[in-house]
Scaffold this active site. Structure first.
Site, short mmCIF file in Angstrom:
data_model
loop_
_atom_site.label_atom_id
_atom_site.label_comp_id
_atom_site.label_asym_id
_atom_site.label_seq_id
_atom_site.Cartn_x
_atom_site.Cartn_y
_atom_site.Cartn_z
CE1 TYR A 162 -0.13 29.79 16.12
CE2 TYR A 162 0.74 28.78 18.10
CZ TYR A 162 -0.06 28.72 17.00
OH TYR A 162 -0.82 27.61 16.75
CE LYS A 167 3.67 26.16 17.71
NZ LYS A 167 2.46 26.16 16.87
CB VAL A 216 6.23 24.59 19.70
CG1 VAL A 216 4.92 24.60 20.49
CG2 VAL A 216 7.21 25.58 20.34
#
Length: 300
Positions: A136, A164, A206
């Site tokens: 992330y 991400k 996402v």
């Protein structure tokens, strides 16, 4: 199940009762709704899922409910957001035991680690389980940037598969794909940059607002990945005001309110967040209603 990092992976809201406790039935219903809409996977307890506000027992309960409800239809990814390495390692082990297919790993919370510390943190977590790892990267939110040089070190761990991308800099998408090719799945993490990211090669997203408009989000990404940009742009423009809300500090409240309007789930959030009220709430409601009208107009 091996995670195929393609399609829309909603960052699923954690459904709560009015007293702030977990709403088991709503959590199950919400997951079924998303899967019926064609999502490629689900991410439980990301930032949108209020991971930092849930107790350790609540987090594990949400994982258990998700694994049981999804029942192998799509991958279940558990958000891992902890303040220290020991807790993160234990969470990774527990998540694997509960049956998830992957982890979305945040940097260590509350501390802005330097690159050496960042690499050590993510590597230690990756080595704690055999789960697929989605890094992330949100330097705006957490003060730690997983630069391509840092990522190069982390990719020495075979279970680290995806990142991400949430730097809000689309050049990073191209730089990562150029440098790592098929070794790293670059995942769009910003709703109002999804078409741009897909045009540059991202195939997975996402998404926060996919909770509110899952079918439209799935269709948008499919069009973009297929290169049908004329239709994708029309749909993107219809959705964009709603997607802009995903980048606000109150995105959890905004997404839950939008989900309430489109699907009937409660707006309840964990304190210190509070439900929206007054002019702020009215503004978000107007954006949601305008977006839904825009989408309906496209089908005429």
């Amino acid at each position: 199940m091996k995670v195929n990092w393609q399609g829309v992976f909603p960052a699923v809201t954690t459904k709560l009762k009015e007293d702030g406790s977990l709403d088991h039935d709503a959590i199950k219903s919400g997951l079924n709704r998303l899967i019926d809409s064609g999502v490629g996977g689900v991410v439980m307890m990301g930032m949108v899922g209020e991971s930092a506000q849930l107790t350790q027992e609540e987090k594990r309960t949400v994982i258990r409910l998700a694994v049981e409800t999804v029942n192998g239809r799509v991958p279940v990814i558990a958000g891992l957001a902890e303040t220290n390495t020991a807790s993160a390692v234990q969470y990774a082990k527990d998540a694997q035991a509960l049956g998830v297919q992957g982890l979305m790993v945040f940097p260590g919370l509350t501390y802005k680690s330097d690159p050496r510390e960042t690499i050590a943190y993510f590597r230690t977590i990756a080595q704690a389980s055999s789960l697929s790892i989605l890094l992330y990267n949100n330097p705006r939110g957490y003060g730690v940037d997983l630069t391509p040089d840092v990522v190069a070190e982390l990719l020495k761990e075979p279970t680290i598969e995806a990142l991400k991308e949430e730097t809000y800099d689309t050049t990073r998408v191209t730089d990562l794909i150029n440098r790592f090719g098929e070794r790293l799945a670059v995942v769009c993490g910003v709703d109002d940059l999804v078409l741009e990211s897909a045009a540059l090669g991202a195939k997975c997203w996402v998404s926060g607002m996919a909770n509110a408009v899952p079918r439209e989000s799935v269709e948008l990404l499919k069009l973009a990945v297929a290169g049908d940009y004329e239709r994708a742009r029309k749909l993107y423009r219809a959705l964009i005001d709603l997607f802009h809300l995903d980048t606000h500090v109150k995105l959890v409240q905004y997404i839950k309110l939008a989900e309430n309007i489109t699907a009937g789930y409660a707006e309840t959030v964990k304190a210190p967040r509070l439900k929206l009220e007054g002019a702020e709430r009215e503004k978000v409601v107007a954006i949601v209603e305008k977006t839904l009208a825009n989408v309906r107009a496209l089908s005429k």
